[in-house]
Design a protein around this motif. Structure first.
Motif, PDB file in Angstrom:
ATOM      1  N   ILE A  59      49.134 -41.353  14.318  1.00 55.05           N
ATOM      2  CA  ILE A  59      47.918 -40.534  14.316  1.00 55.05           C
ATOM      3  C   ILE A  59      46.972 -40.920  15.456  1.00 55.05           C
ATOM      4  O   ILE A  59      46.457 -40.032  16.155  1.00 55.05           O
ATOM      5  N   TRP A 212      37.495 -35.025  12.557  1.00 60.06           N
ATOM      6  CA  TRP A 212      38.284 -35.656  11.500  1.00 60.06           C
ATOM      7  C   TRP A 212      37.907 -35.149  10.110  1.00 60.06           C
ATOM      8  O   TRP A 212      38.786 -34.911   9.275  1.00 60.06           O
ATOM      9  N   ARG A 213      36.632 -35.003   9.853  1.00 64.39           N
ATOM     10  CA  ARG A 213      36.221 -34.606   8.511  1.00 64.39           C
ATOM     11  C   ARG A 213      36.765 -33.236   8.152  1.00 64.39           C
ATOM     12  O   ARG A 213      37.293 -33.028   7.044  1.00 64.39           O
ATOM     13  N   LEU A 216      40.816 -33.448   7.981  1.00 59.68           N
ATOM     14  CA  LEU A 216      41.353 -34.137   6.809  1.00 59.68           C
ATOM     15  C   LEU A 216      40.921 -33.492   5.498  1.00 59.68           C
ATOM     16  O   LEU A 216      41.446 -33.845   4.432  1.00 59.68           O
ATOM     17  N   TRP A 222      47.445 -31.715   3.849  1.00 57.99           N
ATOM     18  CA  TRP A 222      47.982 -32.748   2.962  1.00 57.99           C
ATOM     19  C   TRP A 222      49.225 -32.265   2.238  1.00 57.99           C
ATOM     20  O   TRP A 222      50.146 -33.042   1.958  1.00 57.99           O
ATOM     21  N   VAL A 355      49.662 -36.392  11.754  1.00 56.09           N
ATOM     22  CA  VAL A 355      49.473 -36.668  10.329  1.00 56.09           C
ATOM     23  C   VAL A 355      50.749 -36.328   9.568  1.00 56.09           C
ATOM     24  O   VAL A 355      51.236 -37.114   8.735  1.00 56.09           O
TER      25      VAL A 355
END
Length: 410
Positions: A59, A212-213, A216, A222, A355
């Motif tokens: 990453i 990033w916030r 992710l 995910w 990721v």
């Protein structure tokens, strides 16, 4: 030739070299184990040391490429792993080998996410799955060439010389890449205005921090990472234990292994090229969400069934046919999976695919370690195949739920 085709040729070439370097340790496995007196458990940890390092640094490397450009990041990656590959040829103990393979994983981390990060800037949307298909088909060419070329070299000059030669090859590519490639099409010498119009506007700019916030917080990221993590068990069986399994589990001689081990990767070349083309066609007709779900889920469902069959057949001919088909079918889904993740990441596709690939490496790590312990406990090289079939089935279910239209850009 259009400049973007030259870019794709360079990405394909480094993909070939990457897998030659990555699989060299697996192909040389029986000789290395014998020379260094390594048990199956120790060998499992040697194989997993690369995966551990690759998982940790994947990453950060993908994010570096997205922020500062893939030209510099891929230069660093290729130079680092080439030097460490050469150092592998001087190892004399388990810990030396473990350390060099760990450092190899540190250097190679981010290679494919950064290659993927090049594609949104250099290729129009309707060519991206095909472009990913070419990159992954090239990786399978490297995997096929590994046993075909490295086994004869090893038999002639010894396994240490194989790593020295591969290190030199990687350094040559590094020089060519650094001197020719530019991060943005508009900066490439000799590119025409017509090609720039075909590529379309390159969204995003260099030296832009990764959000990033927001990235992710994407539930779909995910979900695809979990799916790819379970898929990693199957792919890493072929990238790690496969040559050793062929000799000790399928009872194929070392000389025949050098030829037969290339069959799955040769079919994988066709699988990736066909998968990229079919995915692009299905996207045009049915849209990204359904097309990528169908390709990934359907192919992995068939792969799970083939892994079960591989654990049940006994004749050499049947074994070769099944393990070849198993990998070829599994590779049909790879361009769709990476194109799906690129779309989720938007301008930060390199980070998003990093990721996803990190999760795949975690799955590979578990596979390489667990495989060794199961063999030590049971002495049965086929028993772990049924476990791999189970996790691939889970991967198929998860991929069928991913909605790649709900990404960062949206």
């Amino acid at each position: 030739m259009k400049k973007r085709h030259g870019v794709l040729a360079l990405l394909g070439t480094v993909s070939v070299i990457t897998f030659l370097d990555r699989l060299a340790i697996a192909v040389a496995g029986p000789a290395v184990q014998h020379d260094l007196a390594l048990t199956p458990v120790k060998w499992g940890w040697v194989l997993s040391s690369y995966v551990i390092a690759n998982t940790v640094f994947e990453i950060p490397s993908g994010a570096q490429g997205d922020r500062y450009g893939q030209r510099g990041e891929l230069t660093r990656i290729a130079a680092w792993w080439s030097v460490v590959t050469a150092l592998t040829g001087w190892c004399r103990t388990f810990w030396q080998l473990f350390a060099t393979r760990f450092l190899f994983g540190v250097g190679a981390a981010g290679a494919y996410p950064n290659a993927a990060g090049v594609i949104p800037h250099w290729f129009p949307a309707q060519e991206r799955a095909r472009s990913q298909g070419v990159v992954w088909a090239a990786s399978r060419l490297g995997a096929a060439l590994a046993p075909l070329t490295l086994v004869p070299l090893q038999m002639q000059f010894g396994w240490r010389a194989v790593f020295w030669l591969l290190g030199a090859l990687g350094l040559v590519w590094t020089v060519v890449w650094r001197s020719w490639f530019h991060d943005r099409p508009g900066e490439q010498p000799g590119i025409t205005w017509k090609e720039l119009e075909e590529i379309g506007e390159a969204h995003g700019s260099l030296d832009t921090s990764v959000p990033w916030r927001k990235l992710l917080a994407l539930r779909q990221l995910w979900l695809i990472a979990a799916a790819y993590g379970f898929y990693g068990w199957a792919s890493w069986f072929y990238f790690s234990w496969f040559p050793t399994w062929m000799v000790n589990g399928a009872h194929i001689s070392l000389a025949h292994m050098g030829i037969m081990a290339s069959f799955p990767f040769l079919l994988g070349i066709a699988g990736n090229l066909a998968g990229g083309y079919v995915s692009d066609r299905l996207v045009e007709r049915y849209g990204m969400r359904l097309a990528y779900r169908w390709v990934t889920g359907g192919c992995l469902l068939a792969t799970a069934a083939l892994f079960v069959l591989l654990g049940l057949v006994h004749s050499v001919a049947a074994v070769v046919v099944v393990f070849t088909l198993c990998f070829g079918v599994m590779d049909l889904m790879l361009p769709a999976a990476w194109a799906m993740c690129l779309n989720l990441g938007g301008n930060f596709g390199g980070t998003a695919t990093a990721v996803m690939n990190t999760a795949g490496n975690l799955g590979g790590l578990l596979c390489t370690v667990v495989f060794g312990y199961v063999i030590r406990a049971t002495g049965n090289y086929n028993l772990p195949l049924f476990g791999i079939a189970t996790v691939v089935l889970i991967s198929a279910i998860l991929f069928s739920q991913v909605d790649c239209t709900r990404g960062l850009r949206e």
